[in-house]
Structure formats: C-alpha cells, structure tokens
Design a protein around this motif. Sequence first.
Motif, PDB file in Angstrom:
ATOM      1  N   ILE A  23       3.041  42.303 124.176  1.00 58.92           N
ATOM      2  CA  ILE A  23       2.911  41.226 123.199  1.00 58.92           C
ATOM      3  C   ILE A  23       3.131  41.809 121.810  1.00 58.92           C
ATOM      4  O   ILE A  23       2.202  42.358 121.196  1.00 58.92           O
ATOM      5  CB  ILE A  23       1.534  40.541 123.274  1.00 58.92           C
ATOM      6  N   PRO A  24       4.358  41.723 121.283  1.00 53.01           N
ATOM      7  CA  PRO A  24       4.580  42.130 119.890  1.00 53.01           C
ATOM      8  C   PRO A  24       4.193  40.989 118.963  1.00 53.01           C
ATOM      9  O   PRO A  24       4.637  39.853 119.141  1.00 53.01           O
ATOM     10  CB  PRO A  24       6.087  42.392 119.846  1.00 53.01           C
ATOM     11  N   ILE A  25       3.324  41.282 118.001  1.00 53.60           N
ATOM     12  CA  ILE A  25       2.938  40.279 117.005  1.00 53.60           C
ATOM     13  C   ILE A  25       3.875  40.470 115.820  1.00 53.60           C
ATOM     14  O   ILE A  25       3.661  41.331 114.957  1.00 53.60           O
ATOM     15  CB  ILE A  25       1.466  40.436 116.612  1.00 53.60           C
ATOM     16  N   LEU A  26       4.942  39.688 115.797  1.00 47.89           N
ATOM     17  CA  LEU A  26       6.025  39.858 114.838  1.00 47.89           C
ATOM     18  C   LEU A  26       5.662  39.165 113.530  1.00 47.89           C
ATOM     19  O   LEU A  26       5.887  37.971 113.352  1.00 47.89           O
ATOM     20  CB  LEU A  26       7.322  39.303 115.426  1.00 47.89           C
ATOM     21  N   ASN A  64       3.645  33.615 111.316  1.00 47.19           N
ATOM     22  CA  ASN A  64       4.021  33.178 109.964  1.00 47.19           C
ATOM     23  C   ASN A  64       5.475  33.489 109.619  1.00 47.19           C
ATOM     24  O   ASN A  64       5.819  33.789 108.469  1.00 47.19           O
ATOM     25  CB  ASN A  64       3.099  33.807 108.910  1.00 47.19           C
ATOM     26  N   LEU A  65       6.315  33.422 110.622  1.00 47.50           N
ATOM     27  CA  LEU A  65       7.764  33.522 110.408  1.00 47.50           C
ATOM     28  C   LEU A  65       8.476  32.783 111.537  1.00 47.50           C
ATOM     29  O   LEU A  65       7.844  32.271 112.455  1.00 47.50           O
ATOM     30  CB  LEU A  65       8.225  34.977 110.314  1.00 47.50           C
ATOM     31  N   ASP A  66       9.803  32.724 111.459  1.00 43.15           N
ATOM     32  CA  ASP A  66      10.604  32.035 112.464  1.00 43.15           C
ATOM     33  C   ASP A  66      11.357  33.041 113.322  1.00 43.15           C
ATOM     34  O   ASP A  66      11.647  34.160 112.869  1.00 43.15           O
ATOM     35  CB  ASP A  66      11.607  31.096 111.791  1.00 43.15           C
ATOM     36  N   PRO A  67      11.712  32.671 114.545  1.00 42.49           N
ATOM     37  CA  PRO A  67      12.541  33.560 115.361  1.00 42.49           C
ATOM     38  C   PRO A  67      13.829  33.988 114.666  1.00 42.49           C
ATOM     39  O   PRO A  67      14.288  35.118 114.870  1.00 42.49           O
ATOM     40  CB  PRO A  67      12.818  32.702 116.610  1.00 42.49           C
ATOM     41  N   ASP A  68      14.392  33.114 113.831  1.00 47.14           N
ATOM     42  CA  ASP A  68      15.623  33.477 113.117  1.00 47.14           C
ATOM     43  C   ASP A  68      15.405  34.652 112.169  1.00 47.14           C
ATOM     44  O   ASP A  68      16.335  35.433 111.921  1.00 47.14           O
ATOM     45  CB  ASP A  68      16.155  32.276 112.324  1.00 47.14           C
ATOM     46  N   ASP A  69      14.194  34.791 111.633  1.00 49.86           N
ATOM     47  CA  ASP A  69      13.907  35.955 110.788  1.00 49.86           C
ATOM     48  C   ASP A  69      14.020  37.240 111.593  1.00 49.86           C
ATOM     49  O   ASP A  69      14.559  38.243 111.113  1.00 49.86           O
ATOM     50  CB  ASP A  69      12.487  35.841 110.204  1.00 49.86           C
ATOM     51  N   LEU A 117       3.478  30.800 115.372  1.00 50.17           N
ATOM     52  CA  LEU A 117       2.191  30.485 114.744  1.00 50.17           C
ATOM     53  C   LEU A 117       2.385  30.370 113.244  1.00 50.17           C
ATOM     54  O   LEU A 117       2.555  31.369 112.542  1.00 50.17           O
ATOM     55  CB  LEU A 117       1.164  31.572 115.053  1.00 50.17           C
ATOM     56  N   LYS A 118       2.359  29.142 112.760  1.00 54.14           N
ATOM     57  CA  LYS A 118       2.505  28.903 111.326  1.00 54.14           C
ATOM     58  C   LYS A 118       1.570  27.774 110.922  1.00 54.14           C
ATOM     59  O   LYS A 118       1.776  26.621 111.283  1.00 54.14           O
ATOM     60  CB  LYS A 118       3.952  28.522 110.984  1.00 54.14           C
ATOM     61  N   GLY A 119       0.520  28.135 110.208  1.00 55.34           N
ATOM     62  CA  GLY A 119      -0.420  27.139 109.713  1.00 55.34           C
ATOM     63  C   GLY A 119      -1.182  26.402 110.794  1.00 55.34           C
ATOM     64  O   GLY A 119      -1.550  25.245 110.633  1.00 55.34           O
ATOM     65  N   LYS A 120      -1.405  27.038 111.934  1.00 61.58           N
ATOM     66  CA  LYS A 120      -2.128  26.406 113.031  1.00 61.58           C
ATOM     67  C   LYS A 120      -3.472  27.089 113.231  1.00 61.58           C
ATOM     68  O   LYS A 120      -3.670  28.232 112.832  1.00 61.58           O
ATOM     69  CB  LYS A 120      -1.314  26.471 114.326  1.00 61.58           C
ATOM     70  N   GLY A 121      -4.406  26.367 113.849  1.00 69.55           N
ATOM     71  CA  GLY A 121      -5.714  26.941 114.129  1.00 69.55           C
ATOM     72  C   GLY A 121      -5.597  28.124 115.069  1.00 69.55           C
ATOM     73  O   GLY A 121      -5.080  27.993 116.175  1.00 69.55           O
ATOM     74  N   GLN A 122      -6.078  29.276 114.643  1.00 67.90           N
ATOM     75  CA  GLN A 122      -5.927  30.488 115.445  1.00 67.90           C
ATOM     76  C   GLN A 122      -6.701  30.411 116.750  1.00 67.90           C
ATOM     77  O   GLN A 122      -6.235  30.914 117.769  1.00 67.90           O
ATOM     78  CB  GLN A 122      -6.387  31.703 114.639  1.00 67.90           C
ATOM     79  N   ARG A 123      -7.859  29.813 116.733  1.00 66.28           N
ATOM     80  CA  ARG A 123      -8.679  29.784 117.940  1.00 66.28           C
ATOM     81  C   ARG A 123      -7.951  29.076 119.069  1.00 66.28           C
ATOM     82  O   ARG A 123      -7.902  29.574 120.201  1.00 66.28           O
ATOM     83  CB  ARG A 123     -10.011  29.096 117.649  1.00 66.28           C
ATOM     84  N   GLU A 124      -7.388  27.898 118.777  1.00 65.91           N
ATOM     85  CA  GLU A 124      -6.665  27.146 119.810  1.00 65.91           C
ATOM     86  C   GLU A 124      -5.449  27.921 120.293  1.00 65.91           C
ATOM     87  O   GLU A 124      -5.132  27.937 121.487  1.00 65.91           O
ATOM     88  CB  GLU A 124      -6.254  25.776 119.276  1.00 65.91           C
ATOM     89  N   GLN A 125      -4.738  28.556 119.365  1.00 69.82           N
ATOM     90  CA  GLN A 125      -3.560  29.313 119.746  1.00 69.82           C
ATOM     91  C   GLN A 125      -3.926  30.524 120.603  1.00 69.82           C
ATOM     92  O   GLN A 125      -3.242  30.827 121.580  1.00 69.82           O
ATOM     93  CB  GLN A 125      -2.807  29.779 118.485  1.00 69.82           C
ATOM     94  N   ILE A 126      -4.999  31.197 120.252  1.00 69.43           N
ATOM     95  CA  ILE A 126      -5.420  32.367 121.029  1.00 69.43           C
ATOM     96  C   ILE A 126      -5.829  31.948 122.431  1.00 69.43           C
ATOM     97  O   ILE A 126      -5.501  32.623 123.418  1.00 69.43           O
ATOM     98  CB  ILE A 126      -6.561  33.099 120.302  1.00 69.43           C
ATOM     99  N   GLU A 127      -6.535  30.839 122.555  1.00 72.63           N
ATOM    100  CA  GLU A 127      -6.910  30.344 123.879  1.00 72.63           C
ATOM    101  C   GLU A 127      -5.669  30.056 124.716  1.00 72.63           C
ATOM    102  O   GLU A 127      -5.629  30.352 125.918  1.00 72.63           O
ATOM    103  CB  GLU A 127      -7.773  29.088 123.747  1.00 72.63           C
ATOM    104  N   SER A 128      -4.648  29.476 124.082  1.00 73.75           N
ATOM    105  CA  SER A 128      -3.402  29.184 124.799  1.00 73.75           C
ATOM    106  C   SER A 128      -2.723  30.465 125.270  1.00 73.75           C
ATOM    107  O   SER A 128      -2.224  30.543 126.401  1.00 73.75           O
ATOM    108  CB  SER A 128      -2.458  28.399 123.879  1.00 73.75           C
TER     109      SER A 128
END
Length: 346
Positions: A128-131, A167-172, A214-225
Amino acid sequence: MGSDGGPALITILALAVARVLQVCNFCPANSRRSRDSKSRTDDGSGEEEEALRKGSESTSRTDDASCEEYDVFLSFRGPDTRNGFTNCLYNGLRDAGIRVFLDDEELQVGKVIAGELSKAQDNSRIYIPILSKGYAKSSWCLREVAHMVECTSKSDGKKEILPIFYNLDPDDVKLKTKLYREAMTNHKKKFSSDDLKHWENALVEVARIKGWVLKGKGQREQIESIVEEVSRKLNTRHRIVTEHLVEDTAQLEAIMKLLDVGSSGVRFVGIHGMGGVGKTTLAKVMFNKLSIHFERSGFLEDVRASLQPHGGLLELQKKLLSDLAGDGVANQIKDVDGGIRMIKKY
C-alpha cells in the motif's frame, strides 16, 4: 448476534485444528520500542547515509525481518502523513489482526536498513503506497515503489499493489502534471537517467491501478473501507470493533481457556448478559484474535433479526457456507434441508 439482551454465541468451526496449528511457524517477536525513532529520513537529501547512521536508533523488532512474513507493507513519506493518516491506517490494520510492516517499528537494530526494507517487501503480500504530494521528492519512496512493481510482476498474481492517492489525483502520479514531474527533475542532480526512468515507469504503472482517491473525505470512513478491502483480499474475515476499545483481559483469557484452541475438536462458548454490556463486541474481539489460526472462519451477526424475514434461515446457511467453503458451494443449496446437509458435509 443481537444487542437485545439475548445470549451471544460464538461458534468456531475448523477441520483438523491441531494439524493447522502444527504447521504454523512464527518467529519470536520482542516488544516495540519508542515510536519516536526513525529508520529513514524524510526528504530526498542524504537519505542513504542518514538512514544507515540511524540504524542503531531504529525500531522495534529484534527478530530478523528475513524470517517474517507480512500481510501488508506500508510505503509513505513521513512529513506528509506519518503522524496522521498513516498512523491511523496502521493501527486500523493491526486492530484487524493484519500483520503490517511499517519501517518505523519493524527494522532490526543495527541492520543495514535498505536491505531489511527489501526483505520486508519480498515477504509481504499486499503493498500500500500512500502517494502524497511529497512522495516523489523522496528517492527512498521511489525505490520502494519500484521494488513493489518488480515483486508483483514476479509473483504470478500472489502479490498486489493497492495505491492510496492522498490529496492528489492519479494523473499527478502519472507525471501528467508538474507536481511529480518537478520532483523527478530535482533527482537528476544525484541519480542516473536509468534510475529516473525506472522510477517513472513504476509510478505510472502504480497510478493505473484502481485504488482510493482521498481528497477532503472523512479519514475514519476511508480507513474502515481500506481495512475491509485488505481483509477481504487476505481472507482474514475480521470484524470492526468499537473505536478506542479497552479490552477486558480477564474475560478474553477466560474464553481462550474454554475454547482450548490448541486441541482438536469443536468448542461452543455462550456469552450472556444484559443488553448493551458488550457481548457482541467481546465476540468480535475473540473472532479477530482467533480466525487467523484457521483456514476458514465465519461470523454470524444479528441471528435473531436475520431469521425474521421469509427465507432468513436459508440466507444464514448460505452466509456460513460462503465463509467456510466459498460462494460456489453456498449457491448450490436451494432450501433449508439442503443447507443442513451441506453444512454437515463441511
């Protein structure tokens, strides 16, 4: 298992439990040392020398990483996410019973850091790379992501990369914007064109993989996912438990003694009490701790409520069979009697 005061029941089913446990080999692990120590520097300048210098300060496990097998390898750039998202994700994965390599805590004292990181990657199942925005500024991170791509390409589908675009896009990451292009340009002063091309190709390949943006979303919900998806791929079948849970060690030890996991056979343990005292939570904690010892495991929740609708019992049978034998077997049953016969078979 419901929360209405009825008894909660854990049923652990396994075939040849003793045999499964006998073939499991674990390297002994010592307790963690301070989280304040670091195994790599946070920017792209002088990383190798500084990392080697900090070898004697580096973290926790004193067992050889070459004999460890990890479920997940987390790659990240410290200043961007270390004390926030990465730490939360790491704890979420660990709470789910997932073996995570985080270089801050897993490197052996005094070892050559680069070599240990490579061994950890070689022995990991999911990367899991956190880009983040500064990820490409670190040559260390670029080496990690390139090695991930190399490992997965040689694994015959046994390893995979699940990228997080923080906080970035795949295109970056695909070098279509100046964000990562500028970072790569700055590396030209220290690294060869072959190195840069190797890293760029790895970034582009990883960015093509479907991951989490992940951009401007609740981290807790995203981490659970993320934890749910990783658990599904690893087939850990873990259950989400209450955040900031304080474990009752005495209760857990009492249940472990009753279950006697090291023996062969089947055990039934009933947990009873008033509604809201934590019966289901206790069952989930036990399930998370024990399921990794079995080839197959199942957790049936809210059984009473699930039985109410027409066909509820059949659906419960299918859920249990899906966990224990796979969807192909579960979908074969057409009625409750057929489900009973199939469950007895497995």
